[in-house]
Design an enzyme around this catalytic site. Structure first.
Site, short mmCIF file in Angstrom:
data_model
loop_
_atom_site.label_atom_id
_atom_site.label_comp_id
_atom_site.label_asym_id
_atom_site.label_seq_id
_atom_site.Cartn_x
_atom_site.Cartn_y
_atom_site.Cartn_z
N PRO A 1 0.76 -1.26 0.00
CA PRO A 1 0.00 0.00 0.00
C PRO A 1 0.79 1.30 0.00
O PRO A 1 0.34 2.28 -0.60
CB PRO A 1 -0.84 -0.09 1.29
CG PRO A 1 -0.84 -1.52 1.67
CD PRO A 1 0.46 -2.07 1.19
N LYS B 1 -3.22 8.94 -1.22
CA LYS B 1 -1.78 8.71 -0.99
C LYS B 1 -0.97 9.02 -2.24
O LYS B 1 0.07 9.70 -2.19
CB LYS B 1 -1.57 7.27 -0.54
CG LYS B 1 -0.12 6.88 -0.28
CD LYS B 1 0.55 6.20 -1.46
CE LYS B 1 -0.08 4.87 -1.79
NZ LYS B 1 0.61 4.18 -2.92
N LYS C 1 4.02 6.45 -13.19
CA LYS C 1 2.82 6.05 -12.47
C LYS C 1 2.20 7.22 -11.71
O LYS C 1 0.96 7.39 -11.71
CB LYS C 1 3.15 4.91 -11.49
CG LYS C 1 1.98 4.46 -10.62
CD LYS C 1 0.83 3.88 -11.44
CE LYS C 1 -0.40 3.59 -10.60
NZ LYS C 1 -0.23 2.51 -9.64
#
Length: 321
Positions: free
Chosen positions: A93, A271, A196
């Site tokens: 994560p 995040k 990304k």
């Protein structure tokens, strides 16, 4: 001068030999997989379907039991998993968990021929740190984050963005092709993560845009399916409108049809936007839309929606005046 040239030639030859030893030529490989969540579970399953031997770890017992039922070997210690694997893929994560996992996994040393592949979304600075630490122990590390969401993970159609040397890219390409249809070499270590983060910032912005437009059209009296058809045959077409539409009833497989459960959580997109904000600051890059998207998703988190799919931003807007 000649001595230096010979030494460099020998070094290059050794490097190529080592990477060839890690290549996917020769059929089935022992592959370690750490992180069997919404994405990782499907990715690991597809590796097994391709004939590879899976060694897995996750803190979730049900996730491990599910993989064990498919034939994977479950480990209680990642260090043991790594020592029995030709390749180790991590799908975790956040920065802290990735860093702690690699510290634990490599604390007692590593096999010299093991290739570590991190497919999490983390800070490019951490990528470079991990690469330096793992290469100092004698193994290899590259970043290879993914795009395509849970549907892409399930259908083995993910896009992988690889950061590493050309030889390392060639060594991992066959493994990654078991889980994805587009494997792109983005450059050196950390460049996969750079791609990304920029992509996910765009994803967040486009999801908010689709949600705003759908909400406006529906308040003006348009049928959501008709308007979605118009968007998807016009200039507004994008992944968020066509594949992952945030309005319930428009895309049958989208999380919107399952009360926004599963999928790509609001916690994770928040995040990622925070990471994008950090690298934008360090590179002195203006991201006004990215910053606004981050603020909106932070608001969703504060409303208790962090565990919902990030397309829940539509539901939030729908209920605002």
């Amino acid at each position: 001068m000649s001595l230096r040239i010979v030494s460099q030639s020998v070094l290059n030859a050794c490097n190529q030999t080592l990477v060839r030893g890690m290549s996917t030529q020769g059929g089935s490989k022992n592959i370690g997989f750490v992180g069997l969540g919404n994405m990782g579970g499907h990715m690991a399953t597809n590796l097994m379907k391709a004939g590879h031997k899976l060694h897995v770890f996750d803190i979730s017992k049900p996730a491990c039991d599910n993989m064990a039922a498919k034939g994977a070997k479950v480990y209680s210690k990642t260090a043991e998993l790594a020592k029995n694997s030709d390749f180790v893929i991590t799908m975790l994560p956040n920065n802290d968990i990735v860093n702690a996992s690699y510290e634990e996994m490599t604390a007692d040393g590593v096999n010299k021929n093991t290739m570590f592949i991190d497919s999490s979304t983390i800070d490019p600075v951490l990528v470079k740190s991990l690469q330096e630490r793992i290469s100092a122990k004698g193994a290899r590390f590259i970043d290879a984050p993914v795009s395509g969401g849970v549907p892409g993970a399930e259908q083995a159609t993910l896009t992988f963005m690889v950061g590493g040397t050309e030889a390392e890219y060639n060594a991992v390409k066959g493994v990654l092709e078991c889980m994805g249809k587009r494997i792109t070499h983005c450059g050196n270590y950390g460049m996969g993560q750079a791609a990304k983060l920029a992509n996910n910032m765009m994803l967040a912005i486009s999801m908010i845009g689709v949600s705003e437009a759908m909400n406006l059209a529906m308040r003006l009296g348009l049928d959501p399916k008709i308007f979605a058809e118009i968007i998807n045959s016009s200039t507004g077409r994008c992944w968020a409108s066509e594949i992952y539409n945030p309005v319930p009833g428009v895309c049958p497989t989208a999380p919107a049809n399952n009360a926004y459960k599963g999928g790509f959580s609001t916690d994770l997109i928040t995040k990622d936007l925070g990471l994008a904000s950090g690298v934008a600051t360090s590179s002195n890059t203006p991201i006004p839309m990215g910053a606004l998207a981050h603020q909106i998703y932070r608001t969703l988190k504060s409303k208790g929606l962090g565990n919902k799919d990030f397309s829940v931003v539509y539901d939030f807007m729908k209920n605002e005046n």
